[in-house]
Enzyme design. Structure first.
Site, mmCIF file in Angstrom:
data_model
loop_
_atom_site.group_PDB
_atom_site.id
_atom_site.type_symbol
_atom_site.label_atom_id
_atom_site.label_comp_id
_atom_site.label_asym_id
_atom_site.label_seq_id
_atom_site.Cartn_x
_atom_site.Cartn_y
_atom_site.Cartn_z
ATOM 1 N NE ARG A 1 -2.437 8.861 -3.713
ATOM 2 C CZ ARG A 1 -1.126 9.023 -3.507
ATOM 3 N NH1 ARG A 1 -0.331 7.968 -3.406
ATOM 4 N NH2 ARG A 1 -0.628 10.234 -3.388
ATOM 5 C CG LEU B 1 -1.898 -1.112 1.430
ATOM 6 C CD1 LEU B 1 -2.645 -0.930 2.755
ATOM 7 C CD2 LEU B 1 -2.869 -1.198 0.265
ATOM 8 C CG ASP B 2 0.246 4.473 -2.699
ATOM 9 O OD1 ASP B 2 1.037 3.700 -3.252
ATOM 10 O OD2 ASP B 2 -0.674 5.079 -3.292
ATOM 11 N NE ARG B 3 6.013 7.752 5.211
ATOM 12 C CZ ARG B 3 7.234 8.187 5.461
ATOM 13 N NH1 ARG B 3 8.110 8.324 4.488
ATOM 14 N NH2 ARG B 3 7.597 8.486 6.691
#
Length: 311
Positions: free
Chosen positions: A254, A151-153
């Site tokens: 996103r 997952l993105d940060r």
């Protein structure tokens, strides 16, 4: 001479692949040469490396202690094990069995480290196994448990962590083949009333680590599909969406939602910075909410408190 007993983590794989992991500093030609000369044996018999390992098999490696240490990179692995033991292992476990852990990753923590000094959810989970579940130094030498999805940060939610080689293979295959269904939840700008599936093409700029979305294929672009349905509204300003990630590209959710005029609240890369500032939201409101496997098992990860004002 070193004698190694194959356990469940090392079974069901080719012998040569196992040896390349154990003798990580040795070349393939050196390993095959040692097999031909019977300096490496399987169950006291000559092997060529194509054999499939079974639990309980005995591998004997007729090296000196110095050669074995050099070929396995033992010093570096020992140092890594002890450094990981000291890492914070306070992870939020949603589910755990003998094969895997499902972790609720908080926003602000990386899934995997990018630099040697980083501490990610991956290191925290390994530390958890060492400190809470008795992962031994010897087991760690032969197999490094690891996360299977990233997952993105600044995205929170479900991360799959394989405790065994079998789990790593099976989870990796399920993610690759899209046989497990992953759902996300996000608060986006605007009023969305209808369920929809959107498509496009995604290109990544490695220099800026940012992606762009187009409706026509371009050089090096990849096709993407994203489905969503509205769950709740905050007046006409925001919508809580449930999102089905059909393809899984970098920053897909996103960037794809931003490209149709519905950026995720709190996203400072693809979002509306003035709205983010006005709402004073802490982090992007994107959460990996649930995962469902082909066998019917489904796991849900509750929304973090940052979503409370928008539900």
């Amino acid at each position: 001479m070193k004698e190694l007993k194959i356990d469940v983590n090392d079974s069901n794989q080719r012998f040569d692949k196992y040896l390349k992991r154990v003798l990580s500093e040795a070349s393939s030609s050196f390993i095959y040469k040692m097999l031909r000369k019977k300096n490496i044996t399987l169950n006291d018999k000559k092997a060529d490396g194509t054999e499939k390992l079974n639990t309980g098999d005995i591998v004997k490696i007729w090296f000196s202690d110095e050669t074995y240490a050099k070929m396995t990179g033992a010093g570096e692995r020992d140092e890594l094990y002890h450094s990981l033991k000291e890492v914070d292992h306070n992870i939020n476990v949603i589910y755990e069995d003998d094969e895997m852990i499902i972790i609720n990753k908080p926003a602000g923590i990386k899934s995997q480290k990018d630099t040697p000094s980083d501490i990610s959810i991956n290191e925290m989970a390994i530390s958890y196994l060492i400190n809470e579940k008795g992962l031994t130094e010897e087991s760690f030498k032969h197999f490094h448990p690891s996360i299977c999805n990233r997952l993105d940060r600044n995205t929170s939610g479900i991360v799959l962590f394989a405790k065994t080689l079998k789990a790593a293979q099976e989870l990796g295959e399920a993610l690759k083949e899209r046989s497990c269904k992953k759902l996300y939840r996000a608060v986006v700008l605007g009023n969305i009333e209808q369920n929809q599936q959107i498509e496009g093409f995604l290109s990544k700029d490695e220099a800026t680590n940012k992606v762009s979305i187009t409706q026509t294929e371009t050089k090096d672009s990849k096709p993407i599909k994203t489905a969503y349905r509205p769950i709740a509204h905050v007046g006409d300003k925001f919508t809580l969406l449930e999102i089905h990630l059909i393809t899984g590209r970098t920053h897909q959710i996103r960037a794809h939602l931003a490209s149709i005029g519905h950026p995720i609240l709190g996203d400072n890369k693809y979002g509306n910075t003035s709205i983010n500032k006005k709402e004073n939201v802490r982090g992007q409101l994107l959460h990996a909410y649930s995962i469902e496997f082909e066998d019917g098992r489904k796991f849900v990860c509750d929304l973090p408190r940052e979503f409370n004002g928008y539900i």
